[in-house]
Design a protein around this motif. Sequence first.
Motif, PDB file in Angstrom:
ATOM      1  N   GLY A 104      15.994  88.008  75.268  1.00 10.23           N
ATOM      2  CA  GLY A 104      14.859  87.102  75.366  1.00 10.23           C
ATOM      3  C   GLY A 104      13.545  87.763  75.012  1.00 10.23           C
ATOM      4  N   ASP A 105      13.334  89.004  75.466  1.00 15.92           N
ATOM      5  CA  ASP A 105      12.080  89.697  75.170  1.00 15.92           C
ATOM      6  C   ASP A 105      11.955  90.005  73.684  1.00 15.92           C
ATOM      7  OD1 ASP A 105      11.377  89.599  77.801  1.00 15.92           O
ATOM      8  OD2 ASP A 105      12.011  91.642  78.268  1.00 15.92           O
ATOM      9  N   LEU A 106      13.027  90.485  73.059  1.00 18.80           N
ATOM     10  CA  LEU A 106      12.961  90.793  71.628  1.00 18.80           C
ATOM     11  C   LEU A 106      12.723  89.530  70.813  1.00 18.80           C
ATOM     12  CD1 LEU A 106      15.791  93.465  71.225  1.00 18.80           C
ATOM     13  CD2 LEU A 106      13.324  93.833  71.299  1.00 18.80           C
ATOM     14  N   TRP A 107      13.342  88.426  71.220  1.00 19.50           N
ATOM     15  CA  TRP A 107      13.073  87.165  70.518  1.00 19.50           C
ATOM     16  C   TRP A 107      11.614  86.755  70.680  1.00 19.50           C
ATOM     17  CZ3 TRP A 107      11.316  82.805  73.035  1.00 19.50           C
ATOM     18  CH2 TRP A 107      11.089  81.699  72.204  1.00 19.50           C
ATOM     19  N   ALA A 108      11.090  86.835  71.908  1.00 22.90           N
ATOM     20  CA  ALA A 108       9.707  86.424  72.143  1.00 22.90           C
ATOM     21  C   ALA A 108       8.725  87.288  71.358  1.00 22.90           C
ATOM     22  CB  ALA A 108       9.389  86.485  73.637  1.00 22.90           C
ATOM     23  N   TRP A 109       9.012  88.569  71.227  1.00 25.41           N
ATOM     24  CA  TRP A 109       8.077  89.478  70.566  1.00 25.41           C
ATOM     25  C   TRP A 109       8.224  89.493  69.050  1.00 25.41           C
ATOM     26  CZ3 TRP A 109       9.353  94.151  74.249  1.00 25.41           C
ATOM     27  CH2 TRP A 109       8.924  93.820  75.538  1.00 25.41           C
ATOM     28  N   MET A 110       9.459  89.323  68.540  1.00 17.99           N
ATOM     29  CA  MET A 110       9.694  89.464  67.096  1.00 17.99           C
ATOM     30  C   MET A 110      10.372  88.262  66.469  1.00 17.99           C
ATOM     31  SD  MET A 110      10.756  93.485  66.663  1.00 17.99           S
ATOM     32  CE  MET A 110      12.116  93.436  67.828  1.00 17.99           C
ATOM     33  N   GLY A 111      10.583  87.195  67.205  1.00 18.27           N
ATOM     34  CA  GLY A 111      11.193  85.998  66.649  1.00 18.27           C
ATOM     35  C   GLY A 111      12.656  86.210  66.303  1.00 18.27           C
ATOM     36  N   LEU A 112      13.072  85.623  65.184  1.00 17.86           N
ATOM     37  CA  LEU A 112      14.477  85.706  64.784  1.00 17.86           C
ATOM     38  C   LEU A 112      14.884  87.145  64.469  1.00 17.86           C
ATOM     39  CD1 LEU A 112      14.834  82.529  62.536  1.00 17.86           C
ATOM     40  CD2 LEU A 112      15.416  82.822  64.947  1.00 17.86           C
ATOM     41  N   ALA A 113      13.950  87.948  63.954  1.00 21.54           N
ATOM     42  CA  ALA A 113      14.273  89.355  63.684  1.00 21.54           C
ATOM     43  C   ALA A 113      14.637  90.081  64.966  1.00 21.54           C
ATOM     44  CB  ALA A 113      13.092  90.037  62.995  1.00 21.54           C
ATOM     45  N   GLY A 114      13.935  89.799  66.048  1.00 21.31           N
ATOM     46  CA  GLY A 114      14.273  90.416  67.330  1.00 21.31           C
ATOM     47  C   GLY A 114      15.622  89.967  67.845  1.00 21.31           C
ATOM     48  N   ALA A 115      15.938  88.678  67.659  1.00 18.14           N
ATOM     49  CA  ALA A 115      17.252  88.184  68.084  1.00 18.14           C
ATOM     50  C   ALA A 115      18.362  88.846  67.271  1.00 18.14           C
ATOM     51  CB  ALA A 115      17.308  86.670  67.946  1.00 18.14           C
ATOM     52  N   VAL A 116      18.148  89.006  65.969  1.00 17.75           N
ATOM     53  CA  VAL A 116      19.149  89.668  65.123  1.00 17.75           C
ATOM     54  C   VAL A 116      19.326  91.123  65.543  1.00 17.75           C
ATOM     55  CG1 VAL A 116      19.638  90.439  62.778  1.00 17.75           C
ATOM     56  CG2 VAL A 116      18.808  88.122  63.174  1.00 17.75           C
ATOM     57  N   LEU A 117      18.223  91.805  65.863  1.00 15.78           N
ATOM     58  CA  LEU A 117      18.309  93.187  66.331  1.00 15.78           C
ATOM     59  C   LEU A 117      19.140  93.284  67.602  1.00 15.78           C
ATOM     60  CD1 LEU A 117      17.480  96.167  66.253  1.00 15.78           C
ATOM     61  CD2 LEU A 117      15.355  95.529  67.436  1.00 15.78           C
ATOM     62  N   ALA A 118      18.929  92.373  68.529  1.00 16.40           N
ATOM     63  CA  ALA A 118      19.704  92.379  69.769  1.00 16.40           C
ATOM     64  C   ALA A 118      21.184  92.133  69.494  1.00 16.40           C
ATOM     65  CB  ALA A 118      19.155  91.319  70.726  1.00 16.40           C
ATOM     66  N   ILE A 119      21.491  91.216  68.578  1.00 13.15           N
ATOM     67  CA  ILE A 119      22.889  90.921  68.249  1.00 13.15           C
ATOM     68  C   ILE A 119      23.548  92.131  67.595  1.00 13.15           C
ATOM     69  CG2 ILE A 119      24.381  89.493  66.807  1.00 13.15           C
ATOM     70  CD1 ILE A 119      22.385  87.206  67.264  1.00 13.15           C
ATOM     71  N   VAL A 120      22.831  92.809  66.686  1.00  6.32           N
ATOM     72  CA  VAL A 120      23.393  93.991  66.021  1.00  6.32           C
ATOM     73  C   VAL A 120      23.683  95.092  67.035  1.00  6.32           C
ATOM     74  CG1 VAL A 120      22.857  95.852  64.394  1.00  6.32           C
ATOM     75  CG2 VAL A 120      22.368  93.493  63.772  1.00  6.32           C
ATOM     76  N   MET A 121      22.762  95.317  67.969  1.00  4.38           N
ATOM     77  CA  MET A 121      23.007  96.331  68.996  1.00  4.38           C
ATOM     78  C   MET A 121      24.218  95.981  69.839  1.00  4.38           C
ATOM     79  SD  MET A 121      19.293  97.663  70.367  1.00  4.38           S
ATOM     80  CE  MET A 121      18.801  96.077  71.072  1.00  4.38           C
TER      81      MET A 121
END
Length: 204
Positions: A107-124
């Motif tokens: 949730g935090d990565l999405w809020a801060w970076m949008g879809l790029a943050g969500a993709v980063l979380a999924i990759v991790m």
Amino acid sequence: LAVLGAGVYQLGKALALEGALGAAAAERSALQIEQSGSLLVGSRPEMGASFALVEARPWGFGFGVVPNGLDMRAAKGGMAQLGYDPDNGYVHRYMFGRGIELHSVLGDLWAWMGLAGAVLAIVMTVLLVRGLVTGLAGGVASGLVVALTLRCLWDMFFAPVYSSMSIFTLALGLALPLVAARVRRPPAKPRRAALPVSRVAPRT
């Protein structure tokens, strides 16, 4: 692992409702289940705020952005749907006082970076799970790898970024060599069937 996690959750839920963790915990757990339908969702009202904000602003907010009145109203509405009263200091000061804190790495990565943050979380998440599965299948996964991976999977949904990054860094550092070794492993060559031995005597 999924079945084991589900079993642990059901066992913990049963113990909480039976009063093994105390009468106050049993009463609180029963109330959370009654209001939200799930002990896990009821104990984490930030999930309601996250879903509401994703629906209202799917592209995220950005680093350091303080939510406006409409965003606050949407987040509070999502939390209220889970039976949680959002008019308190935790919501006003911690979650939305100096920015956006949704109490989950995803949730935090999405809020801060949008879809790029969500993709980063999924990759991790994919790298951690793949490293764990590869290590378990090869018999080389240490107890530290298992413990850190399970902790990171929990933090991905139920812990803030700032308190989780050190653990994620260590877990990814241990998982990436396992994933890389799996990728570099050459495919096994198929065995050729042995030719049958002829029993016919050679001609002289």
